[in-house]
Scaffold this motif. Structure first.
Motif, PDB file in Angstrom:
ATOM      1  N   VAL A  53       0.898  -1.241  -0.001  1.00 28.80           N
ATOM      2  CA  VAL A  53      -0.009   0.100  -0.063  1.00 28.80           C
ATOM      3  C   VAL A  53       0.839   1.288  -0.057  1.00 28.80           C
ATOM      4  O   VAL A  53       0.485   2.353  -0.359  1.00 28.80           O
ATOM      5  CB  VAL A  53      -1.094  -0.059   1.298  1.00 28.80           C
ATOM      6  N   HIS A  54       2.007   1.191   0.475  1.00 25.76           N
ATOM      7  CA  HIS A  54       3.167   2.207   0.598  1.00 25.76           C
ATOM      8  C   HIS A  54       4.167   2.308  -0.745  1.00 25.76           C
ATOM      9  O   HIS A  54       4.760   3.106  -0.769  1.00 25.76           O
ATOM     10  CB  HIS A  54       3.713   2.174   1.927  1.00 25.76           C
ATOM     11  N   ARG A  55       3.752   1.619  -1.916  1.00 23.70           N
ATOM     12  CA  ARG A  55       4.742   1.597  -2.806  1.00 23.70           C
ATOM     13  C   ARG A  55       4.972   2.888  -3.572  1.00 23.70           C
ATOM     14  O   ARG A  55       6.218   3.176  -3.785  1.00 23.70           O
ATOM     15  CB  ARG A  55       4.219   0.516  -3.964  1.00 23.70           C
ATOM     16  N   GLU A  56       4.263   3.736  -3.577  1.00 29.11           N
ATOM     17  CA  GLU A  56       4.318   4.989  -4.258  1.00 29.11           C
ATOM     18  C   GLU A  56       4.715   6.213  -3.282  1.00 29.11           C
ATOM     19  O   GLU A  56       5.042   7.153  -3.799  1.00 29.11           O
ATOM     20  CB  GLU A  56       3.092   5.434  -4.754  1.00 29.11           C
ATOM     21  N   ARG A  57       5.139   5.725  -1.779  1.00 32.13           N
ATOM     22  CA  ARG A  57       5.538   6.721  -1.106  1.00 32.13           C
ATOM     23  C   ARG A  57       6.908   7.160  -1.095  1.00 32.13           C
ATOM     24  O   ARG A  57       7.553   5.869  -1.591  1.00 32.13           O
ATOM     25  CB  ARG A  57       5.196   6.249   0.400  1.00 32.13           C
ATOM     26  N   PRO A  58       7.366   8.053  -0.819  1.00 37.46           N
ATOM     27  CA  PRO A  58       8.976   8.449  -0.895  1.00 37.46           C
ATOM     28  C   PRO A  58       9.925   7.687  -0.110  1.00 37.46           C
ATOM     29  O   PRO A  58      10.900   7.343  -0.483  1.00 37.46           O
ATOM     30  CB  PRO A  58       8.925  10.016  -0.601  1.00 37.46           C
ATOM     31  N   PHE A  59       9.131   7.176   1.046  1.00 38.88           N
ATOM     32  CA  PHE A  59       9.948   6.514   2.025  1.00 38.88           C
ATOM     33  C   PHE A  59      10.012   4.733   1.619  1.00 38.88           C
ATOM     34  O   PHE A  59      10.698   3.988   2.459  1.00 38.88           O
ATOM     35  CB  PHE A  59       9.758   6.637   3.316  1.00 38.88           C
ATOM     36  N   PHE A  60       9.349   4.259   0.637  1.00 37.29           N
ATOM     37  CA  PHE A  60       9.235   3.121   0.334  1.00 37.29           C
ATOM     38  C   PHE A  60      10.502   2.272   0.330  1.00 37.29           C
ATOM     39  O   PHE A  60      10.719   0.928   0.822  1.00 37.29           O
ATOM     40  CB  PHE A  60       8.459   2.636  -0.880  1.00 37.29           C
ATOM     41  N   GLY A  61      11.569   2.763  -0.506  1.00 33.72           N
ATOM     42  CA  GLY A  61      12.597   2.235  -0.647  1.00 33.72           C
ATOM     43  C   GLY A  61      13.559   2.024   0.761  1.00 33.72           C
ATOM     44  O   GLY A  61      13.847   0.659   1.050  1.00 33.72           O
ATOM     45  N   GLU A  62      13.327   3.050   1.269  1.00 33.11           N
ATOM     46  CA  GLU A  62      14.127   3.062   2.872  1.00 33.11           C
ATOM     47  C   GLU A  62      13.379   1.847   3.488  1.00 33.11           C
ATOM     48  O   GLU A  62      14.083   1.211   4.534  1.00 33.11           O
ATOM     49  CB  GLU A  62      13.722   4.465   3.359  1.00 33.11           C
ATOM     50  N   LEU A  63      11.941   1.880   3.552  1.00 30.51           N
ATOM     51  CA  LEU A  63      11.194   0.935   4.544  1.00 30.51           C
ATOM     52  C   LEU A  63      11.536  -0.536   3.948  1.00 30.51           C
ATOM     53  O   LEU A  63      11.800  -1.393   4.950  1.00 30.51           O
ATOM     54  CB  LEU A  63       9.729   1.124   4.237  1.00 30.51           C
ATOM     55  N   CYS A  64      11.807  -0.919   2.822  1.00 27.52           N
ATOM     56  CA  CYS A  64      11.939  -1.962   2.189  1.00 27.52           C
ATOM     57  C   CYS A  64      13.438  -2.406   2.764  1.00 27.52           C
ATOM     58  O   CYS A  64      13.733  -3.569   3.162  1.00 27.52           O
ATOM     59  CB  CYS A  64      12.047  -2.234   0.748  1.00 27.52           C
ATOM     60  N   ASP A  65      14.231  -1.534   2.562  1.00 31.09           N
ATOM     61  CA  ASP A  65      15.777  -1.861   3.224  1.00 31.09           C
ATOM     62  C   ASP A  65      15.859  -1.907   4.647  1.00 31.09           C
ATOM     63  O   ASP A  65      16.475  -3.006   4.977  1.00 31.09           O
ATOM     64  CB  ASP A  65      16.483  -0.625   2.774  1.00 31.09           C
ATOM     65  N   PHE A  66      15.018  -1.207   5.522  1.00 35.30           N
ATOM     66  CA  PHE A  66      15.142  -1.424   6.673  1.00 35.30           C
ATOM     67  C   PHE A  66      14.324  -2.916   6.965  1.00 35.30           C
ATOM     68  O   PHE A  66      15.278  -3.643   7.933  1.00 35.30           O
ATOM     69  CB  PHE A  66      14.247  -0.391   7.333  1.00 35.30           C
ATOM     70  N   MET A  67      13.395  -3.129   6.536  1.00 30.91           N
ATOM     71  CA  MET A  67      12.710  -4.443   7.022  1.00 30.91           C
ATOM     72  C   MET A  67      13.349  -5.667   6.482  1.00 30.91           C
ATOM     73  O   MET A  67      13.227  -6.701   7.148  1.00 30.91           O
ATOM     74  CB  MET A  67      11.000  -4.268   6.442  1.00 30.91           C
TER      75      MET A  67
END
Ligand code: ATP
Ligand code: MG
Length: 143
Positions: A53-67
Motif C-alpha cells: 500500500v506504501h509502494r508509491e510513497r517516497p520512503f518505500f525504498g528505505e522501508l524495504c531496506d530496513f525491514m
C-alpha cells in the motif's frame, strides 16, 4: 466487542536491540494471546509485498531496506478488540509523537525505525496474518 486477530512484527531494530523478550512480555501482560510466531529474515521483495500500500510513497525504498536489514519476528495476536487496542499499545508511527509508556515511545529511535508493526484494520489483521502464516501454523487460543 468480539475477539479479533491482529498481526504484529517485532521489526529488525527490535531484534538488534535485544528487545524481543521485553516487548513480548509487555504484549502478553497487556492481555494479547500469541497464537503464532516465528523468526524470519525478509527479502526486500517480501517486505515490499507486505507494505504494498506504501509502494508509491517516497520512503518505500528505505522501508524495504530496513525491514530486510535483519531478522524480524512476526506474530499473530488474539484478544477482544485486538486491532485498535494494539495500535494504542504500540503508540504513534512517529515515536516523538507516541504517548508515554507505549512501545514506540519507550524504544523507537525514529519514524523509519519504530520497533513494531500493528495491523490497522480487522480486515488487514486477517490479510496480514495470512501473509506470514498458514492457518495450520496458528494455534487455538485457549485463553
Ligand atoms: P506499521 O504499518 O509498520 O505498523 P504505521 O501503521 O504506524 O506502521 P504506516 O503509515 O503504515 O504507519 O507506515 C508504515 C511504516 O513506514 C512505518 O511504520 C514507518 O516505518 C514507515 N514510514 C511511515 N511514514 C514514514 C516517513 N514519513 N518517513 C519514513 N518512514 C516512514
Ligand atoms: Mg501501517
Amino acid at each position: 466487542m468480539s475477539v479479533e486477530r491482529t498481526l504484529t512484527i517485532l521489526k529488525p531494530d527490535c531484534v538488534r536491540k535485544g528487545l524481543i523478550g521485553e516487548v513480548t512480555k509487555r504484549i502478553q501482560e497487556a492481555g494479547f494471546h500469541i497464537v503464532a510466531m516465528k523468526m524470519m529474515h525478509l527479502s526486500s521483495t517480501t517486505a515490499g509485498g507486505f507494505y504494498e500500500v506504501h509502494r508509491e510513497r517516497p520512503f518505500f525504498g528505505e522501508l524495504c531496506d530496513f525491514m530486510s536489514s535483519g531478522p524480524c519476528v512476526p506474530m499473530v495476536l488474539e484478544k477482544e478488540n485486538a486491532v485498535a487496542d494494539f495500535r494504542t499499545f504500540i503508540g504513534a508511527t512517529n515515536p516523538a509523537e507516541a504517548e508515554a509508556g507505549t512501545i514506540r515511545a519507550d524504544f523507537a529511535d525514529s519514524v523509519g525505525e519504530n520497533i513494531i508493526h500493528g495491523s490497522d484494520s480487522v480486515e488487514n489483521g486477517k490479510i496480514e496474518s495470512n501473509y506470514f502464516f498458514a492457518e495450520s501454523e496458528i494455534v487455538a487460543n485457549k485463553g
